[in-house]
Design an enzyme around this catalytic site. Structure first.
Site, PDB file in Angstrom:
ATOM      1  N   GLU A   1       0.820  -1.334  -0.116  1.00 15.87           N
ATOM      2  CA  GLU A   1       0.091   0.070  -0.100  1.00 15.87           C
ATOM      3  C   GLU A   1       0.981   1.096   0.092  1.00 15.87           C
ATOM      4  OE1 GLU A   1      -3.970  -1.532   2.351  1.00 15.87           O
ATOM      5  OE2 GLU A   1      -2.189  -0.830   3.503  1.00 15.87           O
TER       6      GLU A   1
ATOM      7  N   CYS B   1       3.588   8.528   0.777  1.00 14.27           N
ATOM      8  CA  CYS B   1       4.028   7.474   1.985  1.00 14.27           C
ATOM      9  C   CYS B   1       4.166   6.199   0.950  1.00 14.27           C
ATOM     10  CB  CYS B   1       2.948   7.394   3.080  1.00 14.27           C
ATOM     11  SG  CYS B   1       3.508   6.030   4.289  1.00 14.27           S
TER      12      CYS B   1
ATOM     13  N   CYS C   1       7.169  -7.153   7.121  1.00 14.24           N
ATOM     14  CA  CYS C   1       8.125  -6.589   7.904  1.00 14.24           C
ATOM     15  C   CYS C   1       8.753  -7.768   8.822  1.00 14.24           C
ATOM     16  CB  CYS C   1       7.972  -5.202   8.617  1.00 14.24           C
ATOM     17  SG  CYS C   1       9.185  -4.737   9.555  1.00 14.24           S
TER      18      CYS C   1
ATOM     19  N   CYS D   1       7.520  -5.012  15.828  1.00 16.84           N
ATOM     20  CA  CYS D   1       7.212  -3.961  16.614  1.00 16.84           C
ATOM     21  C   CYS D   1       5.801  -4.461  17.344  1.00 16.84           C
ATOM     22  CB  CYS D   1       7.454  -2.747  16.109  1.00 16.84           C
ATOM     23  SG  CYS D   1       8.923  -2.345  15.777  1.00 16.84           S
TER      24      CYS D   1
ATOM     25  N   CYS E   1       2.395  -2.646  15.981  1.00 13.93           N
ATOM     26  CA  CYS E   1       2.271  -2.278  14.531  1.00 13.93           C
ATOM     27  C   CYS E   1       1.719  -3.433  13.551  1.00 13.93           C
ATOM     28  CB  CYS E   1       3.731  -2.085  13.974  1.00 13.93           C
ATOM     29  SG  CYS E   1       3.846  -2.009  12.094  1.00 13.93           S
TER      30      CYS E   1
ATOM     31  N   CYS F   1      -0.289   5.795   8.972  1.00 17.10           N
ATOM     32  CA  CYS F   1       0.841   5.181   9.317  1.00 17.10           C
ATOM     33  C   CYS F   1       0.899   4.038  10.134  1.00 17.10           C
ATOM     34  CB  CYS F   1       2.124   6.079   9.788  1.00 17.10           C
ATOM     35  SG  CYS F   1       3.025   6.916   8.337  1.00 17.10           S
TER      36      CYS F   1
HETATM   37  N1  SAH Z   1       9.743   0.464   9.600  1.00 18.65           N
HETATM   38  C1  SAH Z   1      10.097   1.748   9.637  1.00 18.65           C
HETATM   39  C2  SAH Z   1       8.939   2.621   8.803  1.00 18.65           C
HETATM   40  C3  SAH Z   1       7.533   2.270   8.720  1.00 18.65           C
HETATM   41  S1  SAH Z   1       6.603   2.505  10.037  1.00 18.65           S
HETATM   42  C4  SAH Z   1       9.642   2.365  11.064  1.00 18.65           C
HETATM   43  O1  SAH Z   1       9.500   1.693  11.915  1.00 18.65           O
HETATM   44  O2  SAH Z   1      10.238   3.566  11.441  1.00 18.65           O
HETATM   45  C5  SAH Z   1       6.308   4.258  10.317  1.00 18.65           C
HETATM   46  C6  SAH Z   1       6.099   4.878  11.667  1.00 18.65           C
HETATM   47  O3  SAH Z   1       4.819   4.316  11.896  1.00 18.65           O
HETATM   48  C7  SAH Z   1       7.053   4.347  12.642  1.00 18.65           C
HETATM   49  O4  SAH Z   1       7.504   5.395  13.334  1.00 18.65           O
HETATM   50  C8  SAH Z   1       6.053   3.410  13.701  1.00 18.65           C
HETATM   51  O5  SAH Z   1       6.579   3.626  15.084  1.00 18.65           O
HETATM   52  C9  SAH Z   1       4.947   4.083  13.282  1.00 18.65           C
HETATM   53  N2  SAH Z   1       3.659   3.357  13.630  1.00 18.65           N
HETATM   54  C10 SAH Z   1       3.527   1.924  13.525  1.00 18.65           C
HETATM   55  N3  SAH Z   1       2.316   1.686  13.914  1.00 18.65           N
HETATM   56  C11 SAH Z   1       1.521   2.689  14.335  1.00 18.65           C
HETATM   57  C12 SAH Z   1       0.096   2.986  14.498  1.00 18.65           C
HETATM   58  N4  SAH Z   1      -0.476   1.913  14.641  1.00 18.65           N
HETATM   59  N5  SAH Z   1       0.099   4.348  14.849  1.00 18.65           N
HETATM   60  C13 SAH Z   1       0.806   5.331  14.882  1.00 18.65           C
HETATM   61  N6  SAH Z   1       2.119   5.006  14.194  1.00 18.65           N
HETATM   62  C14 SAH Z   1       2.678   3.897  14.139  1.00 18.65           C
HETATM   63 FE1  SF4 Z   2       8.443  -2.824  10.883  1.00 18.41          FE
HETATM   64 FE2  SF4 Z   2       6.259  -1.791  11.920  1.00 18.41          FE
HETATM   65 FE3  SF4 Z   2       8.405  -1.951  13.396  1.00 18.41          FE
HETATM   66 FE4  SF4 Z   2       8.268  -0.310  11.336  1.00 18.41          FE
HETATM   67  S1  SF4 Z   2       6.981   0.055  13.100  1.00 18.41           S
HETATM   68  S2  SF4 Z   2      10.115  -1.806  11.812  1.00 18.41           S
HETATM   69  S3  SF4 Z   2       7.119  -1.381   9.971  1.00 18.41           S
HETATM   70  S4  SF4 Z   2       7.308  -3.572  12.525  1.00 18.41           S
END
Ligand code: SAH
Ligand code: SF4
Length: 355
Positions: A97, A112, A119, A123, A126, A343
């Site tokens: 996406e 974006c 991934c 985390c 996420c 995001c």
């Molecule tokens: N993998 C990279 C980029 C993708 S995530 C990273 O982790 O930075 C992009 C951003 O979205 C990151 O800062 C992550 O902490 C944040 N993020 C992930 N899940 C989210 C959510 N449900 N609500 C708000 N931000 C989120």
């Molecule tokens: Fe991967 Fe989501 Fe962690 Fe970014 S925030 S590194 S997309 S698991």
């Protein structure tokens, strides 16, 4: 068509230098790469037979052997706040996406992008992390997303201004493809964007950050911090056990100098988890004096994940504390929440759907 099973000469998303070398390998002049890129990115012309400044013999060769591959648009969803989410189907049937985020006040039109299918960093808050990892995207697939979203932006009478790698996946875990994609974005004959109009958001991989500093590209950097100490960060982001906060902090001055921009710390606020004044105080201690700012992101709730969005009052209180302590801090209210396009919410329902 080339011979059966022969690999096509791919033109989409290949940086000018690399494409030039590929032309030399087939006995052509290097500058043909730039001519072709102009046709593709500036004119949107994919029909070799009409590329008038290319010799007829080469046009014929390309018609038979080259491809300009774009992903398929599987779904487009518009949000009430003006952002638009695109679901792309890739050649092997995987889905990724992208999101278009207009900001009329600041005249910004940001895309974006995703860098991986799924991934591997897991985390725990996420949606993409929950999917697990399927594969890296190629630079062709990364640039293809941008190409198609830019068409949409242009139809609306606007121009693309910014790119952020904040979609699915970890860009520094697929760095070579991401760097090639950026080279196309910054090329005059590509998208003509400035290096600092492109931002890489990373979970925090020190060797990846160092590697960028040895290249010709200078994107802005955002590090997903999300917690002010290792104990909490390791719980939220397992990678922190391998690369604790200190290993990231120490790279900030160097990277800021390299990119000539402050580094951003992204700090997703989770209700009752990391949003107290005590956390804010620890954060100030951690980053005071660094050439860095903080981007506070109220958590977007994800179905099946326990974390909750913090109260608006707590978000403002957290920001005020940082500001009062001379830390530059903004709040990013993600766009596209109603289309699950914000995001970290990407990758939901379609991505693992089958071929
Ligand atoms: N993998 C990279 C980029 C993708 S995530 C990273 O982790 O930075 C992009 C951003 O979205 C990151 O800062 C992550 O902490 C944040 N993020 C992930 N899940 C989210 C959510 N449900 N609500 C708000 N931000 C989120
Ligand atoms: Fe991967 Fe989501 Fe962690 Fe970014 S925030 S590194 S997309 S698991």
């Amino acid at each position: 068509m080339g011979a059966q099973g022969e690999k096509k000469f791919e033109l989409m998303g290949i940086p000018p230098e690399k494409l030039g070398r590929q032309f030399e390998q087939i006995g052509e002049r290097k500058f043909r790469a730039k001519q072709l890129m102009k046709w593709i990115y500036a004119h949107g012309n994919f029909d070799f037979s009409t590329m008038t400044d290319i010799p007829v013999s080469l046009r014929q060769y390309l018609a038979e052997n080259a491809s300009i591959t774009l992903p398929e648009i599987a779904e487009v969803a518009g949000s009430s706040d003006g952002s638009t989410k695109f679901l792309f189907r890739l050649q092997d049937g995987a889905y990724v996406e992208s999101v278009y985020i207009p900001d009329k006040e600041r005249g910004r039109h940001t895309v974006c992008l995703s860098s991986q299918v799924g991934c591997k960093f897991g985390c725990i808050f996420c949606a993409t992390g929950k999917l697990g990892f399927r594969r890296n995207l190629t630079s062709t697939e990364i640039v293809g997303q941008l190409y198609l979203v830019r068409e949409h932006i242009r139809v609306g009478g606007n121009d693309l201004t910014n790119v952020v790698f904040m979609g699915m996946g970890e860009p520094l875990d697929n760095l070579d493809a991401v760097l090639d994609a950026i080279r196309v974005m910054v090329a005059d004959v590509g998208f003509g964007l400035g290096h600092r109009k492109i931002l890489i958001s990373t979970v925090g991989i020190p060797e990846g950050i160092r590697k960028i500093m040895q290249t010709d590209v200078r994107p802005k950097l955002a590090i997903s911090l999300n917690a002010p100490d290792d104990e909490l960060r390791s719980k939220l982001m397992p990678i922190n056990k391998k690369y604790p906060i200190r290993t990231l902090i120490e790279l900030v001055p160097e990277y800021a100098k390299y990119s000539r921009r402050w580094v951003t710390f992204e700090y997703v606020l989770f209700g009752g988890v990391n949003d107290s004044l005590e956390h804010a105080h620890k954060l100030v201690q951690l980053i005071a004096g660094l050439p860095a700012k903080v981007n506070l992101i109220p958590y977007n709730e994800v179905e099946g994940i326990e974390f909750r969005r913090p109260d608006d009052r707590d978000v403002l209180r957290f920001q005020s504390y940082l500001l009062a302590n001379s830390i530059v801090a903004t709040i990013r209210y993600s766009k596209g929440r109603d289309i699950h396009g914000a995001c970290g919410q990407l990758a939901g329902r379609f991505v693992l759907k089958e071929k």
